[in-house]
Every structure is written in C-alpha cells, then in structure tokens.
Write an enzyme that holds these catalytic residues in place. Structure first.
Site, PDB file in Angstrom:
ATOM      1  N   SER A 124    -105.037  18.204 -19.235  1.00 38.15           N
ATOM      2  CA  SER A 124    -106.403  19.118 -19.168  1.00 38.15           C
ATOM      3  C   SER A 124    -107.567  18.163 -18.668  1.00 38.15           C
ATOM      4  O   SER A 124    -107.721  17.012 -18.983  1.00 38.15           O
ATOM      5  CB  SER A 124    -106.801  19.789 -20.745  1.00 38.15           C
ATOM      6  OG  SER A 124    -107.947  20.067 -20.619  1.00 38.15           O
ATOM      7  N   TYR A 149    -107.934  18.620 -30.378  1.00 36.99           N
ATOM      8  CA  TYR A 149    -107.018  19.221 -29.216  1.00 36.99           C
ATOM      9  C   TYR A 149    -107.193  18.260 -28.088  1.00 36.99           C
ATOM     10  O   TYR A 149    -106.131  18.308 -27.481  1.00 36.99           O
ATOM     11  CB  TYR A 149    -107.657  20.664 -29.076  1.00 36.99           C
ATOM     12  CG  TYR A 149    -107.284  21.170 -27.547  1.00 36.99           C
ATOM     13  CD1 TYR A 149    -105.860  21.625 -27.091  1.00 36.99           C
ATOM     14  CD2 TYR A 149    -108.020  21.199 -26.358  1.00 36.99           C
ATOM     15  CE1 TYR A 149    -105.344  22.000 -25.949  1.00 36.99           C
ATOM     16  CE2 TYR A 149    -107.654  21.408 -25.195  1.00 36.99           C
ATOM     17  CZ  TYR A 149    -106.288  21.960 -24.898  1.00 36.99           C
ATOM     18  OH  TYR A 149    -105.909  22.255 -23.600  1.00 36.99           O
ATOM     19  N   LYS A 153    -104.220  15.617 -25.936  1.00 37.40           N
ATOM     20  CA  LYS A 153    -104.083  15.561 -24.532  1.00 37.40           C
ATOM     21  C   LYS A 153    -104.286  14.061 -24.072  1.00 37.40           C
ATOM     22  O   LYS A 153    -103.403  13.583 -23.098  1.00 37.40           O
ATOM     23  CB  LYS A 153    -104.916  16.571 -23.423  1.00 37.40           C
ATOM     24  CG  LYS A 153    -104.588  18.005 -23.888  1.00 37.40           C
ATOM     25  CD  LYS A 153    -103.288  18.625 -23.698  1.00 37.40           C
ATOM     26  CE  LYS A 153    -102.827  20.071 -23.956  1.00 37.40           C
ATOM     27  NZ  LYS A 153    -101.613  20.169 -23.769  1.00 37.40           N
ATOM     28  N   ASN A 179    -109.895  25.208 -15.143  1.00 41.35           N
ATOM     29  CA  ASN A 179    -109.809  26.506 -16.243  1.00 41.35           C
ATOM     30  C   ASN A 179    -109.030  27.649 -15.317  1.00 41.35           C
ATOM     31  O   ASN A 179    -109.454  28.179 -14.502  1.00 41.35           O
ATOM     32  CB  ASN A 179    -111.331  27.041 -16.200  1.00 41.35           C
ATOM     33  CG  ASN A 179    -112.031  26.079 -17.032  1.00 41.35           C
ATOM     34  OD1 ASN A 179    -112.222  24.756 -16.697  1.00 41.35           O
ATOM     35  ND2 ASN A 179    -112.754  26.557 -18.107  1.00 41.35           N
TER      36      ASN A 179
HETATM   37  N1  UFG Z   1    -118.523  30.791 -22.231  1.00 42.12           N
HETATM   38  C1  UFG Z   1    -119.352  31.872 -22.403  1.00 42.12           C
HETATM   39  N2  UFG Z   1    -119.445  32.918 -23.387  1.00 42.12           N
HETATM   40  C2  UFG Z   1    -117.892  33.134 -23.779  1.00 42.12           C
HETATM   41  C3  UFG Z   1    -116.819  32.133 -23.461  1.00 42.12           C
HETATM   42  C4  UFG Z   1    -117.046  30.878 -22.600  1.00 42.12           C
HETATM   43  O1  UFG Z   1    -120.606  31.760 -22.095  1.00 42.12           O
HETATM   44  O2  UFG Z   1    -117.774  34.027 -24.857  1.00 42.12           O
HETATM   45  C5  UFG Z   1    -118.819  29.739 -21.253  1.00 42.12           C
HETATM   46  C6  UFG Z   1    -118.766  28.697 -22.056  1.00 42.12           C
HETATM   47  O3  UFG Z   1    -119.709  27.966 -22.580  1.00 42.12           O
HETATM   48  C7  UFG Z   1    -118.228  27.523 -20.906  1.00 42.12           C
HETATM   49  C8  UFG Z   1    -117.304  28.502 -19.880  1.00 42.12           C
HETATM   50  O4  UFG Z   1    -117.810  29.839 -20.237  1.00 42.12           O
HETATM   51  O5  UFG Z   1    -119.447  27.133 -20.393  1.00 42.12           O
HETATM   52  C9  UFG Z   1    -115.932  28.474 -20.094  1.00 42.12           C
HETATM   53  O6  UFG Z   1    -115.608  28.343 -21.384  1.00 42.12           O
HETATM   54  P1  UFG Z   1    -113.918  28.509 -21.685  1.00 42.12           P
HETATM   55  O7  UFG Z   1    -113.923  28.549 -23.282  1.00 42.12           O
HETATM   56  O8  UFG Z   1    -113.209  29.623 -21.052  1.00 42.12           O
HETATM   57  O9  UFG Z   1    -113.335  27.202 -21.238  1.00 42.12           O
HETATM   58  P2  UFG Z   1    -113.811  25.596 -21.609  1.00 42.12           P
HETATM   59  O10 UFG Z   1    -114.321  25.146 -20.063  1.00 42.12           O
HETATM   60  O11 UFG Z   1    -114.612  25.511 -22.479  1.00 42.12           O
HETATM   61  O12 UFG Z   1    -112.529  25.214 -22.192  1.00 42.12           O
HETATM   62  C10 UFG Z   1    -111.305  24.713 -20.924  1.00 42.12           C
HETATM   63  C11 UFG Z   1    -110.136  24.943 -21.888  1.00 42.12           C
HETATM   64  C12 UFG Z   1    -109.932  24.219 -22.835  1.00 42.12           C
HETATM   65  C13 UFG Z   1    -110.088  22.816 -22.417  1.00 42.12           C
HETATM   66  C14 UFG Z   1    -111.383  22.482 -21.481  1.00 42.12           C
HETATM   67  C15 UFG Z   1    -111.732  21.292 -21.221  1.00 42.12           C
HETATM   68  O13 UFG Z   1    -109.777  26.583 -22.429  1.00 42.12           O
HETATM   69  O14 UFG Z   1    -108.398  24.155 -23.257  1.00 42.12           O
HETATM   70  O15 UFG Z   1    -111.756  23.764 -20.751  1.00 42.12           O
HETATM   71  O16 UFG Z   1    -113.115  21.273 -20.640  1.00 42.12           O
HETATM   72  F1  UFG Z   1    -110.072  21.810 -23.410  1.00 42.12           F
END
Ligand code: UFG
Length: 338
Positions: A124, A149, A153, A179
C-alpha cells in the site's frame, strides 16, 4: 499456469480473478470469507461463465493451504488476504499483526515447501506516510507507519525482501496500491463493505442510495486547492490488471533472486471534493454531504509516480475517474435494488 489467489473473494481479489482468466491463467481462490460474501462467487461465474475453484480456508492454516497448493499444482500466488481497517488496527493491533504477518509467513513457508517461486503481494502507498515530495516514486523513503495496519504492510515488504535476498529461490513483487475505486463494468462484482464503510467511495454510493443519511467530508482546511485531501483514485479493474502484469514480469526473472516494488496508481491526484463533484456529474444526482472535522491520521495529499510500472511491467492505468464513479454507482444500484 495455476495461480492461488488468497483473498480472492474480496474487492481487489475478485476483480483480479477475472483479469487472470482473461489473460489465460487458471486462478484458485482461498478466502475465509471473514470480510467478504459468498455471493461474489456467483458474480464471478456470471462474468466468466464457469465456476472458479474455491476453498473457504484461512491462510494461517498451513495444512489446509498445503493441500490446496498440491491438489491444484499451484505455480504462483497472489496474496491479498489481510485485514484492512485502519481504525480497527489501532484498537486491535495484535489481531492485525497476527493475521497479516502470520498469514504471509505461512504462505511463504508453503511456497518454500512446494518449490513455488512466484508471489505478488498487496502492499500500500501507506508505506510512504505523508511524503515530503509528491508524486512519490518507489525510491521515496518509507516513513514510520501511522497505524498497525500500515505497519503490517511495511513489515511485510521487509520480510519479502529479506526472504528473496537469502537466495531461497523466490521471485516476488510488492504492489503499492493507491486508492482502489469503481467496480466491474458488468456490475457483477464490486466493493461489499460489511457495516459502515471506512472508505470514501462506498460511503458516497451508499449515501446516494439512501443507505447512509449523509457523507461527512473530513476537513476542508488542508493545504490543497479546495482544502480537502488529495488521493490517487485508481479503477479496480486497472489495479487488477497490474497483478497480471506482475506475474508476467516474474516469469522473465526466473534465473536469479528477484524482488521489486511498484506503485500502482494513476499518477494523478484528485481532492475528495473533486471526487464528489465527479460522482454527481456523471451520475446526474446530488449527494447529501457536509464538511466535518479532519479525521485523525489522514495524510494531506498523496499520489504516485507510476512510470516504473509503465517501463518495467508495461502496465498503465487506462480508466478515468468518471468511469470509476459511473461503475461504482452502477454496482451500488444493483446491490441496493435501485
Ligand atoms: N473521506 C471522507 N469521508 C469519508 C471517508 C473518507 O472525507 O466518509 C476522505 C478521507 O479523509 C480521505 C479520503 O476520503 O481524505 C480517502 O479516504 P479513504 O478512507 O477512502 O482512503 P485512505 O486514503 O484514507 O486509505 C487508503 C486505504 C488504506 C491505506 C491508506 C494509505 O483504504 O488501506 O489509503 O494512505 F492504508
């Protein structure tokens, strides 16, 4: 070539099974269904016109894994199976270390015992943390993980590199996913979060479908053009195809130990608000959302330099954010009977 796909009933795993078949490989799925639904197997059958061998087993079970590998004369493994909820990993670190590291060690031991050389591992972009310079390349220094988590990785990558270096006859590629979003264009398979989704796009589609009342955007006061976080959103079918490219590349490196890592993203960053806007535009609907506080642990912005995968694996993402948002919504409508 028979390929064992651990976690093959999951979001990325199931899409990869489709691409494997289309590339002429023969996948065999092992999945304990701890975070997936057996209906995925019917979706796969609807796309592929045949059943894919499936075993409901845990990758931590050496004896069961060994049996599957021998029964199907497995020649390569793609190891997706892992827990992936960032927040849960903070609350239950041992569960994450035990499962994610334990299953990887088990897979490696089964490989060694059976003379299986090739492994593709799900890593990741979380290993970069908040990088000082973006886009990140594979040489961007890894940072201390924000969550157990993420740390599984980072540790897994080290284990794989050390194992290859030891000259035990392995060829291994770690794919650093950005993503993954979207769904198969047939809407036969897609993301099936159990309970409240952690990730942005399933939250968007569930809100549009009326399963959730509204989406909260976690912060609009970041140092980005519109104040919301930036991510590299890649269509899951493009991501799935990268696994086929990785397997193909491994077969060109069979005479010496081989380990490599690749960024698997689009090379473009989009803000959270841009994703919402794109979703609304391509699907002609309005989403109920509000701006809320920042989510602890979020990196501000990240997207990947993906030239290494283009040069060495001959792989590049082809689908647009628009296609991802259309496919994600088509899938949500199907599972919500809309
Ligand atoms: N977000 C919102 N509202 C929500 C959900 C997410 O605004 O209800 C935003 C988050 O703040 C973030 C973006 O959308 O800015 C993406 O969030 P995600 O949770 O979809 O994804 P992340 O980038 O946080 O996480 C992903 C993977 C993880 C990994 C991570 C590494 O899901 O497995 O990238 O950066 F660890």
């Amino acid at each position: 070539m028979n390929i064992l796909v651990t976690g093959g009933a999951g979001f990325i795993g199931s899409h990869t099974v489709v691409e494997l078949i289309e590339a002429g490989y023969s996948p065999v799925i092992v999945d304990n269904l701890s975070n997936s639904d057996p209906s995925v197997l019917q979706g796969l059958k609807n796309i592929l016109g045949k059943d894919i061998p499936f075993y409901q087993e845990d990758c931590n079970d050496y004896v069961k894994m060994n049996k599957v590998v021998q029964r199907h004369n497995i020649e390569g493994i793609i190891h997706f199976a892992a827990f992936k909820a960032v927040g849960e990993s903070v609350a239950e670190p041992l569960k994450y270390y035990q499962n994610n590291i334990g299953s990887l060690l088990n897979v490696l031991n089964v490989m060694q015992a059976n003379g299986i050389r090739n492994l593709v591992f799900s890593s990741s972009c979380t290993v970069y943390g908040q990088a000082d310079v973006i886009p990140v390349t594979e040489n961007t220094p890894k940072k201390k993980a924000e969550s157990p988590y993420g740390n599984t990785k980072a540790i897994a990558e080290d284990i794989l590199e050390d194992t290859v270096k030891a000259g035990l006859g392995f060829g291994i590629i770690s794919l650093r996913y950005f993503n993954p979003v979207g769904a198969h264009p047939t809407a036969e398979i897609g993301e099936l979060p159990i309970g409240v989704p952690n990730n942005l796009v399933p939250y968007i589609t569930q809100t549009a479908a009326g399963v959730r009342e509204k989406l909260t955007v976690f912060g609009n006061d970041y140092d980005t053009p519109d104040g919301s976080n930036i991510r590299d959103f890649i269509h899951v079918v493009d991501l799935a195809k990268a696994h086929v490219s990785a397997l193909n590349l491994l077969q060109k490196h069979t005479d010496a130990p081989y380990y490599n890592v690749f960024n698997i993203g689009t090379g473009t960053g989009n803000t959270v608000l841009e994703v919402i806007d794109t979703f609304e535009k391509v699907n002609h609907l309005k989403l109920n959302y509000e701006i809320g506080p920042r989510r602890p642990g979020d990196v501000v912005k990240i997207y990947g330099d993906v030239e290494k995968a283009a040069m060495e694996m001959n792989w590049r993402a082809a689908k647009t954010l628009e296609e991802s948002m259309k496919d994600a919504w088509r899938w949500q409508k199907k599972i919500s009977n809309l």
